[in-house]
Design a protein around this motif. Structure first.
Motif, PDB file in Angstrom:
ATOM      1  N   ALA A 149     -28.281 -13.607  -6.371  1.00 57.00           N
ATOM      2  CA  ALA A 149     -27.187 -14.231  -5.456  1.00 57.00           C
ATOM      3  C   ALA A 149     -25.979 -13.632  -5.369  1.00 57.00           C
ATOM      4  N   ARG A 150     -25.661 -12.881  -6.485  1.00 60.28           N
ATOM      5  CA  ARG A 150     -24.243 -12.531  -6.579  1.00 60.28           C
ATOM      6  C   ARG A 150     -23.972 -10.973  -6.986  1.00 60.28           C
ATOM      7  N   MET A 151     -24.181 -10.129  -5.712  1.00 61.34           N
ATOM      8  CA  MET A 151     -24.210  -8.962  -5.571  1.00 61.34           C
ATOM      9  C   MET A 151     -22.834  -8.405  -5.395  1.00 61.34           C
ATOM     10  N   ASP A 209     -30.844 -24.450  -1.812  1.00 58.21           N
ATOM     11  CA  ASP A 209     -31.149 -24.398  -2.994  1.00 58.21           C
ATOM     12  C   ASP A 209     -32.342 -23.340  -3.333  1.00 58.21           C
ATOM     13  N   ILE A 210     -31.897 -22.217  -4.292  1.00 62.66           N
ATOM     14  CA  ILE A 210     -33.115 -21.122  -4.329  1.00 62.66           C
ATOM     15  C   ILE A 210     -33.142 -21.152  -6.204  1.00 62.66           C
ATOM     16  N   THR A 211     -32.092 -21.478  -6.849  1.00 60.92           N
ATOM     17  CA  THR A 211     -32.091 -21.334  -8.220  1.00 60.92           C
ATOM     18  C   THR A 211     -31.949 -22.793  -8.821  1.00 60.92           C
ATOM     19  N   ASP A 212     -32.139 -22.801 -10.148  1.00 60.17           N
ATOM     20  CA  ASP A 212     -31.792 -23.933 -10.946  1.00 60.17           C
ATOM     21  C   ASP A 212     -30.374 -24.198 -11.298  1.00 60.17           C
ATOM     22  N   THR A 213     -29.563 -23.142 -10.838  1.00 64.15           N
ATOM     23  CA  THR A 213     -28.064 -23.448 -11.306  1.00 64.15           C
ATOM     24  C   THR A 213     -27.242 -23.971 -10.115  1.00 64.15           C
ATOM     25  N   GLY A 214     -27.728 -24.391  -9.094  1.00 60.05           N
ATOM     26  CA  GLY A 214     -26.851 -25.115  -8.339  1.00 60.05           C
ATOM     27  C   GLY A 214     -27.171 -24.246  -6.828  1.00 60.05           C
ATOM     28  N   PRO A 215     -26.462 -24.807  -5.638  1.00 58.96           N
ATOM     29  CA  PRO A 215     -26.637 -24.205  -4.339  1.00 58.96           C
ATOM     30  C   PRO A 215     -25.968 -22.853  -4.292  1.00 58.96           C
ATOM     31  N   ARG A 229     -27.708 -12.335   1.317  1.00 62.01           N
ATOM     32  CA  ARG A 229     -28.091 -13.997   0.707  1.00 62.01           C
ATOM     33  C   ARG A 229     -29.086 -14.463   1.610  1.00 62.01           C
ATOM     34  N   ILE A 230     -29.081 -14.312   2.961  1.00 63.95           N
ATOM     35  CA  ILE A 230     -30.082 -15.222   3.496  1.00 63.95           C
ATOM     36  C   ILE A 230     -31.496 -14.436   3.421  1.00 63.95           C
ATOM     37  N   ALA A 231     -31.474 -13.087   3.108  1.00 62.43           N
ATOM     38  CA  ALA A 231     -32.576 -12.250   2.820  1.00 62.43           C
ATOM     39  C   ALA A 231     -33.283 -12.954   1.365  1.00 62.43           C
ATOM     40  N   LEU A 232     -32.555 -12.935   0.635  1.00 62.44           N
ATOM     41  CA  LEU A 232     -32.764 -13.619  -0.896  1.00 62.44           C
ATOM     42  C   LEU A 232     -33.422 -14.973  -0.622  1.00 62.44           C
ATOM     43  N   LEU A 236     -34.583 -16.233   2.001  1.00 68.90           N
ATOM     44  CA  LEU A 236     -36.253 -15.917   2.552  1.00 68.90           C
ATOM     45  C   LEU A 236     -37.300 -15.799   1.512  1.00 68.90           C
ATOM     46  N   PHE A 237     -36.769 -14.665   0.870  1.00 74.00           N
ATOM     47  CA  PHE A 237     -37.821 -14.220  -0.090  1.00 74.00           C
ATOM     48  C   PHE A 237     -37.949 -15.367  -1.294  1.00 74.00           C
ATOM     49  N   ALA A 238     -37.224 -16.139  -1.580  1.00 70.10           N
ATOM     50  CA  ALA A 238     -36.964 -17.162  -2.513  1.00 70.10           C
ATOM     51  C   ALA A 238     -38.035 -18.416  -2.101  1.00 70.10           C
ATOM     52  N   THR A 239     -37.919 -18.636  -0.615  1.00 71.50           N
ATOM     53  CA  THR A 239     -38.596 -19.652  -0.261  1.00 71.50           C
ATOM     54  C   THR A 239     -40.002 -19.474   0.506  1.00 71.50           C
ATOM     55  N   HIS A 240     -40.029 -18.306   0.791  1.00 72.58           N
ATOM     56  CA  HIS A 240     -41.356 -17.950   1.629  1.00 72.58           C
ATOM     57  C   HIS A 240     -42.291 -16.923   0.753  1.00 72.58           C
TER      58      HIS A 240
END
Lengths: 302, 302
Positions: free
Chosen positions: B158-160, B232-238, B276-279, B281-285
């Motif tokens: 998430a931090r490119m 929320d996509i990872t366990d380190t916060g939103p 970030r939105i692409a990420l 989407l991949f994380a969610t779907h």
């Protein structure tokens, strides 16, 4: 075929007046309109339609690792074209010094230091560190696209400092690399003619820097390593809209790419200059893409 | 809604294993697959479909004039995030010195000097010098998209360091700017929920640098100038996938943008973080977009 062409300034003026491009205060740093971008997307689709293998394109960001860039030798051969990224690595005291510089009307650049990345000069530079070093008998087919930077400020719309390339790359034996270069030169000419561009191939050399560069340029020409695809769009001579390069074992050596027999791999690439082709299309067919010939619009998959 | 999320490393590993992203030797500099790019193009189409005016997007190159960048004050406020481009401006003797450095195993960076451009930290930075300074009663509506750079190396996907934003910008009165921010926050939430993302808005502040930055961050929060759209996509916060900022008259002042009554113009922007939105989407779907829910694929106009 036309016998007279506009000056670069006239072509640029027509595109700016039509709202297709928008200049900034730095020559060659140009904003692209939605119309321009639709043309670039169409060229990407048309280029992808020419592929003869099962590669799919990777999109590279506009920065790449400094260590990989240095390994390509571009800093040796084309120092005048490269862009290196500097960053701020200071503490609060260094920040105060930076602020004092800015308060005094400075631009702060002296307070920055080299970071981990550089700007690619060519898209395929980012590729060679990314492919596995053990090259199989069939070699690697790769496609890559992205923004590159070349520091050659000019008001000529054909000479942008930041522009996009779409490259088809082959890593393998010398024969595979040469076949790739020759096959893609043929296919590239057909593809660009399908867009209504009157293109022709020509042997070429890269603009190697300085006295040492003359030898490298002469070798490139003598060995017929590089061909450009040229089109006439301004009165200052032809514009290269694509090029194909046989690198011999240069990148194989730099990145440790090995064939199954242990020999260093060779490589070749064919690159469509996406923004240059867009420019050539606007110069050839007019500033309003909705009026372009049907066969061109079909090729762009509109 | 899920109650547990992967670590950033696990999410990154899943995307790399699936061939969706490819790392380089520098954290946050990542190659994107064709699948990722199709998602980004779909998000761009979906974002464009939310527009409520007749603006059309300008695409900005990944470099911008240094003079314009300095005027934005980002170098003062976020020095640790900026990227400045250095170039080689030497002669044959300087080239020999550069070659000697490279021969000795150096990276040559010390032989380069600041050039005319910097890397934008935010897409709309390139905009304010490009719009006419006389702002009409109706204000300016602008859209812009492009690559930005932030020097915050991290293995978190998430931090490119280099990523794309699509921004909707309003220049006009304070009321027009605030309306733009509030309206786009509502529309942005609806748009992102239509992609199957469980998003929520939150007041936020930018990461202003150092001791002086604390005051600026406090003002931004106290005046409720910035909102982020979180998921929320990872366990380190939103993770923020979009944000909206009311700049007050900061850019109007910096770039001399004037309303018809002579007052300095205000501005606001809403930015979709495309990568970030692409990420998200991949994380969610899941890592294979062909299996995503029909309503998501419809929204992406596939």
């Amino acid at each position: 075929m036309r016998t007279s062409y506009p000056t670069p300034a006239a072509l640029r003026g027509a595109l700016v007046d039509a709202g297709v491009l928008r200049p900034t205060s730095v020559d060659g740093v140009v904003h692209r309109s939605a119309a321009w971008e639709q043309v670039v997307l169409g060229i990407e689709r048309h280029a992808a339609a020419q592929r003869v293998d099962d590669a799919r394109p990777w999109t590279f960001p506009p920065v790449m690792p400094r260590t990989d860039f240095v390994r390509t030798d571009y800093l040796r051969s084309f120092p005048d074209l490269v862009g290196s990224v500097a960053v701020f690595a200071g503490d609060d005291a260094a920040h105060r010094a930076l602020l004092a510089d800015l308060d005094a009307g400075g631009d702060g650049a002296g307070h920055l230091t080299p970071g981990e990345v550089m700007l690619p000069s060519s898209v395929c530079q980012s590729l060679y560190a990314a492919v596995p070093t053990d090259v199989p008998d069939a070699g690697w087919h790769e496609e890559c696209t992205g923004w590159v930077f070349r520091h050659e400020p000019s008001p000529d719309p054909a000479r942008m400092q930041a522009f996009r390339m779409y490259e088809f790359v082959r890593v393998g034996t010398a024969e595979q690399a040469v076949d790739h270069r020759d096959g893609w030169l043929d296919r590239g000419l057909v593809a660009l003619r399908a867009l209504g561009l009157t293109v022709r191939p020509d042997a070429a050399n890269d603009p190697f820097f300085g006295r040492a560069g003359r030898l490298l340029a002469a070798h490139q020409r003598d060995a017929a390593l590089k061909y450009e695809v040229l089109v006439d769009i301004t009165d200052t001579g032809p514009t290269a809209v694509a090029s194909t390069n046989y690198h011999e074992d240069h990148f194989g050596h730099a990145f440790g790419l090995r064939l199954p027999d242990g020999a260093t791999a060779h490589s070749a690439c064919f690159g469509f200059g996406l923004d240059r082709i867009a420019l050539a299309l606007f110069a050839t067919h007019g500033t309003d893409p909705t009026t372009w010939p049907d066969e061109v619009r079909d090729a762009l998959q509109w």
